[in-house]
Design an enzyme around this catalytic site. Structure first.
Site, short mmCIF file in Angstrom:
data_model
loop_
_atom_site.label_atom_id
_atom_site.label_comp_id
_atom_site.label_asym_id
_atom_site.label_seq_id
_atom_site.Cartn_x
_atom_site.Cartn_y
_atom_site.Cartn_z
N ASP A 12 0.86 -1.19 0.00
CA ASP A 12 0.00 0.00 0.00
C ASP A 12 0.90 1.24 0.00
OD1 ASP A 12 -1.82 2.00 0.40
OD2 ASP A 12 -2.97 0.92 1.93
N ASP B 12 -3.27 -6.69 5.64
CA ASP B 12 -4.33 -5.78 5.25
C ASP B 12 -5.63 -6.21 5.90
OD1 ASP B 12 -2.78 -4.13 3.57
OD2 ASP B 12 -2.93 -5.59 1.95
N ASP C 137 -0.27 -35.39 -20.65
CA ASP C 137 0.30 -35.85 -21.92
C ASP C 137 1.75 -35.40 -22.05
OD1 ASP C 137 0.91 -36.14 -24.69
OD2 ASP C 137 -1.23 -36.07 -25.17
N SER D 153 1.40 -40.17 -25.72
CA SER D 153 0.19 -39.56 -26.26
C SER D 153 -0.61 -40.57 -27.10
CB SER D 153 0.55 -38.31 -27.05
OG SER D 153 -0.60 -37.52 -27.30
N ASP E 43 2.36 -2.90 7.57
CA ASP E 43 2.03 -3.63 8.81
C ASP E 43 2.59 -5.04 8.62
OD1 ASP E 43 0.41 -1.37 9.57
OD2 ASP E 43 -1.06 -2.13 8.13
N ASP F 287 2.66 -7.93 4.26
CA ASP F 287 2.03 -6.68 4.71
C ASP F 287 0.57 -6.99 4.99
OD1 ASP F 287 1.17 -4.14 5.23
OD2 ASP F 287 1.55 -3.35 3.22
N ASP G 78 -0.55 -8.64 1.47
CA ASP G 78 0.42 -8.53 0.38
C ASP G 78 1.67 -9.33 0.72
OD1 ASP G 78 -1.09 -6.69 -1.21
OD2 ASP G 78 -0.56 -5.11 0.21
#
Length: 832
Positions: A33, A91, A654, A368, A39, A89, A97
């Site tokens: 932010d 929020d 595959d 395959s 924080d 961080d 974050d």
């Protein structure tokens, strides 16, 4: 470092350590932010010690947070222990974050000495994280552990928790005992203490957990109210109230001790007494650790050798019998290509039979669409000894029939029923399974009960080549196949992840494993479900599609991929002899890039399979082992916390996404393959798979001939290319057959010209967008099918002498090698 031979597992001396991590502080943190100060809190993840993450408290509104918090971890000395420290961080109202992650090798910490590390997170802003680490040996924990040099199997113990019946006295309200052991196979159990006697839960008063003795594991127990016998609901006052939980550190209990009584506090009335006891588990493993071949394959090879020796003597006109090491190993390699590959491989195998070479083949590897051929052929235990024209007719019948019935109402009901049954059998049903059922409808006329392990009957006497089916293990989301893929091979005997040297019995695929032991046996899947897995052309994500279209990963690397940087820079010293993984800083992209990454890498129609490596650890020296062969661009291989042993599930897809070939199983050192007859069913780039394989093998140090092509050779494709390395006996000769229409236009058989009336039969379009053999076409006209059969068999017969020359050379090399082994060495040679 312990470098092992590619034989089997062995025992190593091991101890336990205690790691103390003190998260001190950070400075100059810039949060997600831009308006407010960050924080911050720190998460600590050391999955080889604890199953869950630990975290510090949040320091609010401060770019220079000081935590000074201490955390303890119990570690295993022979395991690669990587500590991830991530800064977030916090929020309110939105997701936190993720700012940085530091990936740190604990093997870097000296014993009995405190180390302070200052991790540089952003030089421009002088952002740093300071952490103190201390590592000590836990006394009297010396033991022997099982390892193959790449994987380590820890010591497993069981925890038995029993509620004595005399203590199951009535509570005033319906109550249950909730138990959990994080990092265990079971994770949690619940025992209902008061209900009707008819209740299923009431009959169980014992819970068992399987977990690693080396983890710092705890048992959490609590008594919770039950409001409905059908829907267990926790009351608000107990659900998140840690004061009502009893935590028992299990590493303090010895398996030699008798039962221990533990009291669980009750909200009302007397506490509940439970008895707990640790028991040792048998050492025998159900996962085979080793890079050698399994015993059943070795027995097969002994039987197959006799038939191959006779066939080679006949086709090469040899005067003497070939014996032992003189007998070369010949393999067929087939690429993918949908129904085109399925039809063409049938034709090529018939062509090999017609020119007397099929009995010279020891292995058939497919990927395959070509897997659909081999998986069908091996339902007949003697298919290669019978005339293959019948097998061709069977393929033709299904390739030319109308397939509208595949999506009829009755078939849709059948698919729904089978998917429900698969889920009941323990499989995580997905679109891949639905695709397998659709293939069953197109390739068979009825439900096919055949299983991969049933193909062992076709190998009992060495009467057929050994089939190998190839897939790759990828990450289901968040990580591109560009960054991560691992070879996974299937045979009638075993399923294994090659780079880890870990294999399980084919009968046990779909079952649940933990720490190398079979925990829950589920029925083996029917072959149609494996056909859907091996040939799932729909499991691409958007990044895969971009790569296959452009052959460039610039967009992914530049815009979407997480940024990874080595931050050792000489400041973080290698302090111990343990193999060192560089300290890395991972900087996740922002929210928008994260959303875009999710869209690009998600595989919405992929399936998951139970991970048979779950609970195993990576050896401390895993990356130095020559058998551990990662892809050069798989950055995750240096991050053991993100590799397959720590994943709950496999995501097998595959194998044709990046190298549309099945070479890797044939290049295993233990298989000693001398000649590979390579059939490429790609329309537009028929040389790409062999070039990519050459590049891959060169990077990994695997023996493979150099593939060097001029621009003219790239434009005008030949019927057969011969690639070899005459100076390297460990390098197989590769005869590569692209799907091309060259001399077939003028010759209906080798040396036999077409008449003017027959010229139209040579007009087979195997190039361009308007070819009738395009990838998603599953229905051919009879004329197109017949032309494809004649073309492929002609190309093979027209180059028979090239194959015979390669076989003669292989025999000569084998004989020369055998003679050199028999010649007594001089003292000087022995010294050398």
């Amino acid at each position: 470092m312990n470098t092992i031979s590619p034989s089997t597992f062995y025992k190593e001396e091991a101890s336990n350590y205690e790691l103390t991590v003190r998260v001190i502080k950070a400075q100059n943190i810039h949060g997600g932010d831009v308006v407010t100060k960050p924080d911050c809190y720190v998460c600590l993840w050391l999955p080889t010690s604890l199953a869950d993450k630990k975290r510090t408290k949040t320091i609010w509104n401060n770019p220079n947070p000081v935590w000074d918090e201490i955390f303890h971890f119990r570690l295993h000395s022979q395991v690669k222990n990587i500590l991830d420290l991530s800064i977030h961080d916090e929020d309110v109202g939105t997701s936190d974050d993720h700012l940085f992650t530091v990936s740190y090798d604990v093997g870097n910490v000296p014993l009995n000495e405190k180390v302070v590390e200052n991790f540089s997170l952003d030089k421009e802003f002088q952002t740093e994280l300071q952490v103190e680490l201390n590592l000590v040996v836990i006394p009297e924990t010396q033991k022997k552990v099982t390892t193959n040099g790449v994987l380590v199997c820890p010591e497993m113990v069981t925890l038995q928790v029993e509620v004595p019946k005399k203590r199951k006295e009535p509570f005033k309200k319906k109550t249950e005992l909730a138990l959990s052991v994080q990092g265990s196979f079971e994770d949690s159990h619940r025992i209902l203490l008061q209900s009707d006697s008819s209740s299923e839960l009431d009959s169980h008063d014992t819970a068992v957990f399987h977990f690693s003795r080396d983890l710092g594991t705890e048992m959490t127990a609590s008594l919770c109210r039950v409001y409905s016998p059908f829907d267990v609901t926790f009351s608000n006052d107990t659900e998140n109230d840690s004061s009502n939980q009893t935590i028992v550190p299990l590493n303090l209990i010895s398996p030699m001790e008798n039962e221990i009584s533990v009291q669980i506090p009750a909200m009302e009335g007397k506490p509940l007494d439970v008895q707990i006891k640790l028991n040792e588990c048998p050492e025998e493993l159900d996962v085979r650790l080793g890079f050698d071949l399994c015993d059943k394959e070795k027995i097969f090879l002994q039987k197959r050798q006799r038939l191959v020796a006779d066939a080679l003597k006949k086709v090469l006109g040899l005067e003497e019998d070939l014996v032992g090491e003189e007998i070369p190993v010949v393999a067929v390699m087939a690429t993918g290509g949908g129904a085109r590959a399925m039809a063409s491989l049938s034709s090529h195998l018939c062509g090999l039979q017609n020119i007397g070479l099929l009995d010279c083949v020891t292995y058939i590897a497919s990927a395959s669409g070509s897997t659909w051929t081999t998986s069908k052929l091996y339902e007949d235990p003697n298919w290669s000894q019978n005339n293959m024209s019948e097998a061709i007719n069977n393929v033709k019948k299904h390739m030319t029939k109308n397939k509208l019935n595949t999506f009829s109402m009755s078939r849709l009901k059948y698919y729904r029923k089978e998917l429900k049954q698969a889920a009941k059998d323990g499989q995580k049903s997905s679109f891949t399974d639905l695709w397998g059922l659709i293939l069953e409808s197109m390739l068979y006329n009825k439900k096919n009960e055949f299983k991969l392990s049933d193909q062992q009957a076709a190998l009992d006497n060495g009467q057929n080549p050994l089939p190998i089916y190839l897939a790759i293990n990828v990450k289901q989301d968040k990580i591109s196949t560009l960054d991560f893929k691992e070879w996974c091979e299937f045979t009638p005997y075993e399923v294994g992840l090659l780079k880890y040297g870990a294999f399980i019995r084919t009968e046990d695929f779909w079952s649940e494993f933990y720490m190398g032991r079979l925990m829950k046996k589920h029925p083996e899947p029917r072959i149609c479900f494996l056909q859907g897995l091996w040939g799932n052309v729909f499991s691409l994500n958007l990044v895969d599609t971009w790569y296959l279209t452009t052959q460039t990963d610039t967009f992914w690397d530049t815009w979407i991929k997480d940024k990874i940087k080595d931050i050792d820079e000489g400041s973080i010293r290698v302090r111990r002899e343990s193999a060192h993984t560089k300290t890395s800083l991972i900087t996740p992209d922002g929210t928008l890039s994260g959303i875009l990454k999710g869209v690009l890498t998600n595989r919405p129609i992929d399936g998951e399979q139970h991970n048979f490596l779950r609970g195993l650890y990576l050896h401390k020296d895993y990356y130095q082992q020559p058998q551990f062969t990662p892809w050069k661009d798989s950055n995750l291989d240096i991050f053991p916390n993100l590799l397959t042993p720590l994943a709950d599930n496999l995501c097998l897809v595959d194998a044709g996404y990046f190298i549309n070939a099945s070479f890797p199983p044939l290049l295993r050192q233990a298989r000693k393959v001398d000649v590979i007859i390579s059939f490429d069913y790609t329309l537009d780039t028929p040389l790409q798979s062999v070039e990519q394989t050459c590049q891959y093998c060169t990077t990994q140090g695997i023996g493979f001939p150099k593939v060097s092509l001029s621009e003219e050779e790239r434009k005008t494709h030949k019927e057969c290319y011969v690639f070899n390395d005459k100076d390297n006996d460990n390098c197989p000769t590769v005869l590569h057959f692209p799907l091309v229409n060259d001399t077939f236009q003028k010759f209906k058989e080798p040396g036999v010209l077409r008449s003017p009336e027959e010229m139209s039969d040579g007009d087979v379009d195997v190039t361009g967008a308007f070819s009738p053999y395009f990838l998603t076409n599953f229905t051919y006209s009879e004329r197109d099918f017949d032309r494809l059969m004649k073309l492929t068999q002609y190309n093979l017969a027209n180059n028979r002498e090239l194959i015979l020359d390669a076989l003669r050379t292989a025999v000569q090399r084998r004989k020369a090698r055998s003679r050199s082994c028999d010649v007594p060495q001089t003292q000087e040679q022995k010294k050398t």
